[in-house]
Scaffold this active site. Structure first.
Site, PDB file in Angstrom:
ATOM      1  N   HIS A 132       2.784   5.825  -2.975  1.00 52.03           N
ATOM      2  CA  HIS A 132       3.896   6.777  -2.812  1.00 52.03           C
ATOM      3  C   HIS A 132       5.150   6.132  -3.412  1.00 52.03           C
ATOM      4  CE1 HIS A 132       6.986   8.941  -0.404  1.00 52.03           C
ATOM      5  NE2 HIS A 132       6.073   9.872  -0.207  1.00 52.03           N
ATOM      6  N   ASP A 209       1.369   0.189   4.030  1.00 58.05           N
ATOM      7  CA  ASP A 209       2.076   1.443   4.240  1.00 58.05           C
ATOM      8  C   ASP A 209       1.129   2.344   5.021  1.00 58.05           C
ATOM      9  OD1 ASP A 209       2.828   4.071   4.025  1.00 58.05           O
ATOM     10  OD2 ASP A 209       3.008   4.070   1.844  1.00 58.05           O
ATOM     11  N   GLN A 212       0.319   7.525   6.185  1.00 57.76           N
ATOM     12  CA  GLN A 212      -0.739   8.519   6.358  1.00 57.76           C
ATOM     13  C   GLN A 212      -1.787   8.056   7.370  1.00 57.76           C
ATOM     14  OE1 GLN A 212      -0.980  11.602   5.114  1.00 57.76           O
ATOM     15  NE2 GLN A 212       0.995  11.334   4.105  1.00 57.76           N
ATOM     16  N   LYS A 235       5.060  11.944  11.005  1.00 55.14           N
ATOM     17  CA  LYS A 235       3.728  12.289  10.495  1.00 55.14           C
ATOM     18  C   LYS A 235       2.651  12.122  11.568  1.00 55.14           C
ATOM     19  CE  LYS A 235       4.780  10.830   5.782  1.00 55.14           C
ATOM     20  NZ  LYS A 235       4.799  11.974   4.862  1.00 55.14           N
ATOM     21  N   CYS A 373       5.273  12.891  -4.436  1.00 49.00           N
ATOM     22  CA  CYS A 373       5.946  11.587  -4.529  1.00 49.00           C
ATOM     23  C   CYS A 373       4.990  10.510  -5.029  1.00 49.00           C
ATOM     24  CB  CYS A 373       6.558  11.166  -3.200  1.00 49.00           C
ATOM     25  SG  CYS A 373       7.816  12.275  -2.619  1.00 49.00           S
TER      26      CYS A 373
END
Ligand SMILES: Cc1ncc(COP(=O)(O)O)c(C=O)c1O
Lengths: 416, 153
Positions: A132, A209, A212, A235, A373
């Site tokens: 991303h 990261d 998600q 999220k 993104c």
């Protein structure tokens, strides 16, 4: 509105969860909402909405400052939220959890603080081709400032980044590996534990990261042995405006502050100031006071259902949706890694993803279309954009059926 | 299909979206510009061949986008060929006003042209799609001014 399902369609116990999300009973464009954009931001269960509102109605004050009842209560609720995040990620210490605004800020914190202090010109940072923008641009800013080198592990045609594609880039100057646990476009899940083992073997740190991943699979930062782990509240069915960075205690202690201001200091003199201990060293200024407890409510909520059970439910949905969508002629799924979370990017021959999303919206089906993104990834697949359906714990097979019916309508309309 | 969707995707738009006119390169173009909509990643290049008298002799575009942006580019090339640069600029302003819900300024001067373009007026109800419809026109305006790059952000 509760959409009816058959028993066989669901993982036991999760089917009633949909009713916990008030927005899902709201009609959109005159139809029941089919929300398939949880990858961009997830909807909130009533317990999260209530938690935030409870802070304001019963215990709101600035935290870490007031010597009075309300401030103490607000501070305690905020710090309790930190312990909830600690438990959720299985961090060793609560002070290894730094509250940020979101994943983006958490990554920027590491780039600015760890990067500026520990990375030298010529040091190498390894990313994957599906990152991303928030896990690309902070490193480019650091490159401009410090002359670090960015290396990118290529994405295979089916959307995988094999372990060797990452470790193959390792060399004597590799200092940091920063990768998405799960791709927001392809759904690909990386073998983080193996990546960490290989990275540590060459003396590199690993930032994951988890924007998600956290809402789709159980995460244990100690088992994964990661150095940093970032995620966003919004999220994972929590509030917007708050996220967290997990960092190993020794690393966080060795790093300089990210921003300066109130709350992050021990003493301030014009000649020299000293920093507060962890975690406050990294939390300058008033935080998201009401969102802390609301994030904790969200994490308690998903933990109550069970991350493993959520993962099973979504795996079933992903399998069903993949089968149904693939059966539509002209539809191509982008990203078919065997290890994959509940996200489906797709394109339709001769129909632009924006037109797909527009027509789906008209059928009450909310998906995202665009570059997500991840422009370098779009370039990799030579696509201007994709349509993306992303699933959450509240989705069911009826949502998939609505998606597929609407996709057929798109084809009909465009004669594709 | 519901009525509001039909307003947006009129038959003419679907037709021009599928079979765009003048989607080609002009080898001896004397003006061109590249346009980009960063929101969706759509990219488009507009080519112009303008005579010494300021009349647009030929106009074309290249690039791929959604049905709305492709149809808009296609229709644009049809209505501005034969116009002077100044007239094309006025048409751009009229079209822009129409797409954003305003009023055309040039009165009856371009009645036929505006009539042809009204199929795109449906975008005014879809704020994110306005940029799709106006990308080609912004790029045209940039080409006329010899600004080689434009974005709709
Ligand atoms: C994989 C990934 N990383 C990072 C981010 C950035 O998260 P946020 O926008 O919450 O900071 C996202 C958000 O879409 C994402 O999907």
């Amino acid at each position: 509105m509760i959409i009816t399902r058959t028993e066989a369609d669901t993982v036991a116990g999760i089917e009633s969860a949909r009713a916990d999300f008030p927005i899902l009973s709201r009609p959109v464009r005159g139809r029941p909402l089919v929300y398939l954009d949880s990858g961009a931001s997830a909807q909130k269960p009533q317990v999260v909405i209530d938690a935030e509102s409870t802070v304001y109605s019963t215990q709101y004050a600035n935290i870490h400052r007031g010597l009075y009842y309300l401030s103490e209560r607000a501070t305690e609720a905020y710090e309790a939220a930190r312990r909830t995040v600690q438990r959720f990620l299985n961090a060793k210490h609560a002070h290894e959890i730094i509250f940020t605004r979101n994943t983006t800020e958490a990554i920027n914190l590491v780039a600015a603080s760890y990067g500026r202090k520990f990375l030298e010109p010529g040091d190498e940072i390894v990313l994957t081709g599906f990152e991303h923008h928030s896990n690309i641009v902070p490193w480019q800013l650091l490159r401009e400032e410090r002359g670090v080198v960015i290396k990118v592990a290529p994405v295979s045609d089916n959307g995988e980044v094999p372990l060797e594609a990452i470790t193959g880039l390792f060399g004597p100057r590799t200092r940091l590996v920063s990768v998405a646990h799960m791709s927001n476009v392809l759904g690909t899940i990386l073998p983080v534990a193996e990546i960490v083992r290989a990275a540590h073997a060459v003396g590199a740190r690993v930032l994951v990261d988890g924007a998600q991943a956290v809402s789709h699979l159980p995460v244990d930062v100690q088992a994964l042995d990661v150095d940093f782990y970032a995620f966003s509240g919004h999220k994972i069915y929590g509030p917007s405006g708050i996220g967290a960075l997990y960092g190993r205690e020794d690393l966080l202690n060795a790093m300089p502050p990210y921003q300066g201001g109130g709350d992050m200091i021990a003493t301030v003199r014009f000649e020299k100031s000293t920093w507060a201990p962890l975690p406050h060293k990294f939390e300058a200024g008033p935080p998201a006071i009401a969102q802390g407890p609301a994030l904790a409510a969200a994490l308690d909520y998903v933990s109550g259902i069970g991350m493993a059970r959520i993962a099973r439910h979504e795996a079933d949905l992903l399998e069903y949706a993949t089968r149904q969508l693939s059966a539509v002629e002209g539809v191509h799924i982008v990203g078919t890694a065997p290890e994959k979370g509940a996200v489906i990017s797709f394109v339709i021959d001769d129909v632009h993803p924006h037109d797909i999303a527009q027509i789906l919206d008209n059928a009450g089906v909310a998906i995202r279309a665009g570059h997500h993104c991840a422009q370098p990834l779009m370039q990799r697949f030579d696509l201007p954009a994709t349509a993306r359906a992303s699933f959450g714990l509240y989705n069911n097979r009826a949502d998939v059926d609505a998606l597929v019916a609407a996709v057929r309508k798109v084809k009909e309309m465009f004669g594709a | 299909m519901s009525d509001d969707l039909r307003d947006l995707y009129q038959e003419v738009i679907l037709d021009h979206g599928r079979h765009p006119r003048n989607r080609r390169m002009i080898e001896d173009a004397n003006h061109f510009a590249h346009g980009e909509n960063p929101l969706c990643g759509d990219q488009l290049t507009v080519f112009l061949k303008v005579g010494p008298d300021g009349v647009i002799k030929d106009v074309s575009f290249e690039g791929r986008g959604c049905a709305i942006s492709t149809a808009s580019a296609s229709l644009m090339t049809e209505v501005i060929v034969g116009k002077t640069e100044a007239e094309a600029q006025k048409l751009f302003e009229d079209f822009h006003a129409m797409a954003t819900g305003g009023e055309a300024h040039s009165g009856d001067e371009f009645e036929d042209e505006i009539d042809r373009l009204t199929v795109l007026a449906g975008v005014r109800d879809y704020p994110v799609r306005v940029k799709c419809a106006t990308l080609a026109w912004h790029t045209l305006a940039a080409a006329i001014k010899d600004e080689q790059k434009v974005t709709t952000e």
